[in-house]
Design a protein around this motif. Sequence first.
Motif, short mmCIF file in Angstrom:
data_model
loop_
_atom_site.label_atom_id
_atom_site.label_comp_id
_atom_site.label_asym_id
_atom_site.label_seq_id
_atom_site.Cartn_x
_atom_site.Cartn_y
_atom_site.Cartn_z
N ARG A 269 1.01 -1.19 0.11
CA ARG A 269 0.20 0.10 0.18
C ARG A 269 0.71 1.09 -0.09
O ARG A 269 1.87 1.34 0.79
N HIS A 270 0.51 2.28 -0.82
CA HIS A 270 1.32 3.42 -1.01
C HIS A 270 0.46 4.49 -1.47
O HIS A 270 -0.37 4.59 -2.00
N HIS A 271 0.97 5.71 -0.91
CA HIS A 271 0.18 7.01 -0.98
C HIS A 271 0.39 7.42 -2.52
O HIS A 271 -0.38 8.29 -3.06
N GLN A 272 1.42 6.81 -3.49
CA GLN A 272 1.42 7.23 -4.77
C GLN A 272 0.93 6.51 -5.68
O GLN A 272 1.13 5.28 -5.47
N SER A 273 -0.01 6.84 -6.63
CA SER A 273 -0.51 6.13 -7.80
C SER A 273 0.71 5.52 -8.55
O SER A 273 1.73 6.28 -9.06
N GLY A 274 0.52 4.19 -8.74
CA GLY A 274 1.54 3.67 -9.59
C GLY A 274 2.58 2.80 -8.83
O GLY A 274 3.37 2.18 -9.35
N ALA A 275 2.73 2.91 -7.52
CA ALA A 275 3.65 2.41 -6.80
C ALA A 275 3.86 1.16 -6.72
O ALA A 275 4.98 0.46 -7.09
N ALA A 276 2.56 0.21 -6.72
CA ALA A 276 2.79 -1.17 -6.92
C ALA A 276 3.39 -1.57 -8.44
O ALA A 276 4.07 -2.71 -8.57
N ASP B 201 -3.08 2.11 -4.07
CA ASP B 201 -2.03 3.08 -4.44
C ASP B 201 -2.74 4.38 -4.76
O ASP B 201 -3.39 4.68 -5.63
N GLY B 202 -2.24 5.39 -4.14
CA GLY B 202 -2.72 6.62 -4.29
C GLY B 202 -4.27 6.88 -4.55
O GLY B 202 -5.15 6.11 -3.96
N ARG B 203 -4.87 7.30 -5.55
CA ARG B 203 -6.14 7.30 -5.98
C ARG B 203 -6.54 6.26 -7.27
O ARG B 203 -7.39 6.50 -7.63
#
Length: 331
Positions: free
Chosen positions: A128-135, A153-155
């Motif tokens: 889980r990450h606050h940035q879209s695209g992290a995974a 990931d993000g939104r």
Amino acid sequence: MSPTQPTLFRLSPAAQCQLDEEGRLRHFLTIEGLPAALLEEILETAQSFHTASGQAARKVPLLRGKTIVNLFFEASTRTRTTFELAAKRLSADVLNLDMATAATTKGESLLDTLRNLEAMHCDMFVVRHHQSGAAHFIVRHVAEHISVINAGDGRHAHPTQAMLDMFTLRQHFPDFSALTVVIVGDILHSRVARSEIQALRTLGVGEIRVVAPRTLLPREAASLGVVPFKSMEEGLAGAQAVIMLRLQKERMHGSFVPNEAEYYQLYGLTRARVELLAEDGIVMHPGPVNRGVEAESAVVDGPRSVILKQVRNGIAVRMAILSMAMRSHAW
Ligand code: CP
């Protein structure tokens, strides 16, 4: 925050890297582009775990000897704990990396952290990450044998939430083609809404409505295949399910709604509004719930609410996804 919020990580083409050469799930990053048959397989596999013990899933030895790491860079209660329970019920070893005390806080790069985890022979990262695209970013940089599961990931996406919601919906309404589902609230910032809409469309739900203030509806709403409604009264009328979304203030930079009281007055799910649903209509919410903002407390705890059932179903659905993704590994 503008609807064209930049992302740290470049998004790879939808679903491209999620399946192996035999079409089996390898990573689970987004619902976008996945075939209906694969979503059905997730639901059926989850059903087998769910019914194995009558209520919750019992322990099975499917992932004995495998190591799953929970990498949560953002707060979570439901997702992190149900992933942990799911992994344990599959007999995997589970590491919960506390990112608040991890070496990334001492300047170590994310990639170096990942290299260290690879060196420990981990098999799967739940991210889980606050940035879209992290995974997606992690998939591109980790060793080939590691599967990556996106836990939000993000939104951008929250695909396991969407699948547990599809599982919950199907428990109540086996025929999706006859279903009207309403999604209410902060669609703009919601990774849950994006993944829900993709899953509902892929599984052939009859009608998907959205009700939101104009400021919280993405400009591309029409192209998402949803029908926007201006008022709760119109949007809820005769629907079988309403999915309430949290106001995601942590992703808002600027004023998107005048204040919470006014938001509740216009978009809050009250007991009176619940009565507009179909007779057997249900109330869903991915959590965390802000009582008195998105929904009246009596609705959250009321007879139509399946909110805690959603949480419980998360265990069986995440067991299905973990075990299916691990199937593509050489043992
Ligand atoms: N639904 C959901 O993602 O909840 P958590 O943030 O508690 O994991």
